[in-house]
Motif scaffolding. Sequence first.
Motif, PDB file in Angstrom:
ATOM      1  N   ASP A 260      -4.638  25.488 -35.168  1.00  0.00           N
ATOM      2  CA  ASP A 260      -4.880  25.509 -36.614  1.00  0.00           C
ATOM      3  C   ASP A 260      -6.350  25.766 -36.948  1.00  0.00           C
ATOM      4  O   ASP A 260      -6.678  26.070 -38.086  1.00  0.00           O
TER       5      ASP A 260
ATOM      6  N   ILE B 284     -10.846  18.348 -43.432  1.00  0.00           N
ATOM      7  CA  ILE B 284      -9.708  19.272 -43.437  1.00  0.00           C
ATOM      8  C   ILE B 284      -9.864  20.325 -44.540  1.00  0.00           C
ATOM      9  O   ILE B 284      -9.527  21.496 -44.354  1.00  0.00           O
TER      10      ILE B 284
ATOM     11  N   VAL C 155      -2.687  20.158 -42.455  1.00  0.00           N
ATOM     12  CA  VAL C 155      -2.283  19.447 -41.246  1.00  0.00           C
ATOM     13  C   VAL C 155      -0.843  18.976 -41.437  1.00  0.00           C
ATOM     14  O   VAL C 155      -0.395  18.808 -42.563  1.00  0.00           O
TER      15      VAL C 155
ATOM     16  N   ALA D  27      -3.322  21.240 -32.980  1.00  0.00           N
ATOM     17  CA  ALA D  27      -4.492  21.030 -33.840  1.00  0.00           C
ATOM     18  C   ALA D  27      -5.515  22.144 -33.616  1.00  0.00           C
ATOM     19  O   ALA D  27      -6.086  22.675 -34.564  1.00  0.00           O
TER      20      ALA D  27
ATOM     21  N   TYR E 253      -1.338  15.142 -36.012  1.00  0.00           N
ATOM     22  CA  TYR E 253      -0.438  16.065 -35.328  1.00  0.00           C
ATOM     23  C   TYR E 253       0.539  15.345 -34.406  1.00  0.00           C
ATOM     24  O   TYR E 253       1.283  15.980 -33.671  1.00  0.00           O
TER      25      TYR E 253
END
Lengths: 208, 328
Positions: free
Chosen positions: A145, B46, B54, A142, A96
């Motif tokens: 998310d 992820i 991301v 971050a 990020y």
Amino acid sequence: MSAQSSSKSEQLRVPAGAIFVPASAREKAKLLDEDAIRRALVRIAHEIIEHNKGTDRLALIGIRTRGAVLAQRLAKEIETIERKPPTVGALDITLYRDDLSRIAPNPVVRATDISFDITDLRLVLVDDVLFTGRTIRAALDALIDLGRPVAIQLAVLVDRGHRDLPIRADYVGKNIPTSLKERVEVRLQETDGKDEVIIFGAEEASNA
Amino acid sequence: MPDTAVIAPEAVQTAQWTKKDLLGLRELSADEIRLLLATAESFREISLRPIKKVPALRGKTVVNLFFEPSTRTRTSFELAAKRLSADILNIAASTSSMTKGETILDTIKNLEALKVDIIVIRHAAAGVPQMIARHARASVINAGDGAHEHPTQALLDLLTIQEKKGRIEGLQVTILGDLAHSRVARSNIWGLTKLGAPVTVCGPPTLMPAQMEQLGVTVTFDVNEAIRHADVLMLLRIQHERQEVTLVPSLREYRLRYGIDRDRLKFAKPDVLIMHPGPINRGVEIDSSVADGPHSVILDQVTNGVAVRMAALYLVAGASNGGGAADE
């Protein structure tokens, strides 16, 4: 993000034939020692509990690498006080960063380890040094998310000033006014073998 | 995440990725392979999130340029790019201007004129990705060239072994099947031997290249012997489409002599891992009872493929940034 342990780069920096200067002489000052770091963390632990009226639905999120270590320590202090441990996670913000397309090679990515749903939790983000605020901006993105927390607070061991972004800490171990040329380094037992906060002078920082 | 600390962090901290391209495992150092695996381990998480994305490669453009049919590799690269927020184009040779006579270098020049950052290429001829990498400013990732290399497949195999066994060094790995046509085998042999895992190869003599020992592996034609000591058993697909002449009398005979079924698995160690790069030919090189059995990690390989390709895209993208050092 704090700089990594300096010993290696310092060795590389010494030109051939240079007079050896012990590292301690080039460190401008030790700002916090082991005891001071421990006291700061105990105080922050109390403040977090008081401000959040306990530890219900509270989670600590440490920013890798040293923020994650500090989050673990804060959790232990909080457990000592409240007799129950808060949830702890570790966040890697590398993906990020706002400078990813400008730096080469890309920095090493470490795993984000948040094994719980952060939605509806109160989060305390933990980092070692608060400087430009860009790391915290990345961490906020971050976290968003990953879910929708009720609130995100920020705890740092050292606030050295010079913010680029409108970000401030809710809990601060020590405010340290610095010049932009100086470099602040937090060293912790778990990652660096001892607890201390060191400030380096302008000369070293310009080579960093 | 129980297995994030498998790789010694100090090894990763010192390694840096400076290569523009990922062409094969032969030219990588053990540290570079470990860095790729460590990065992939970080990326694995992820894909487990509710929001599987991301922003790391936001604004980068990736092209999947496939001159051979592929579903899983192409899809895996596509998902990897999307989970890193890159934009991706898929070009299949059968629908491209290649069919109108354009040369491969002209295709590449056109893609570069479109300001593409990363080219993922698969080609039936060995050496094509390497040739393109020399001519292109964009990063090139080899998604399989002829019977030469398939680096991301070998990396996802390594990642799966590491995830399931906790280490790679010292494990006995047997690769069984069509060694002659297998780029997967070659990349794996280079990767495994660099990371300290002894490799045995086994298959029909007609599908075993001469001088295979020069790659640092043990060659045997005794299937039961090859299975007996294996910690990891990698099966290769019988590639009917690559064989111009028939090198095995029949698929049935291959199955009888080299196929892995429940009976043959009795020769193996109780904790053996069964791997296969896919697509599997059920009832030929692998029986359904084995493919769907407790030793099989075939679907874990598919899952790890996305993480490995995210790591490859992330690292080559960083190497071609050409910028300065990171801010403190």
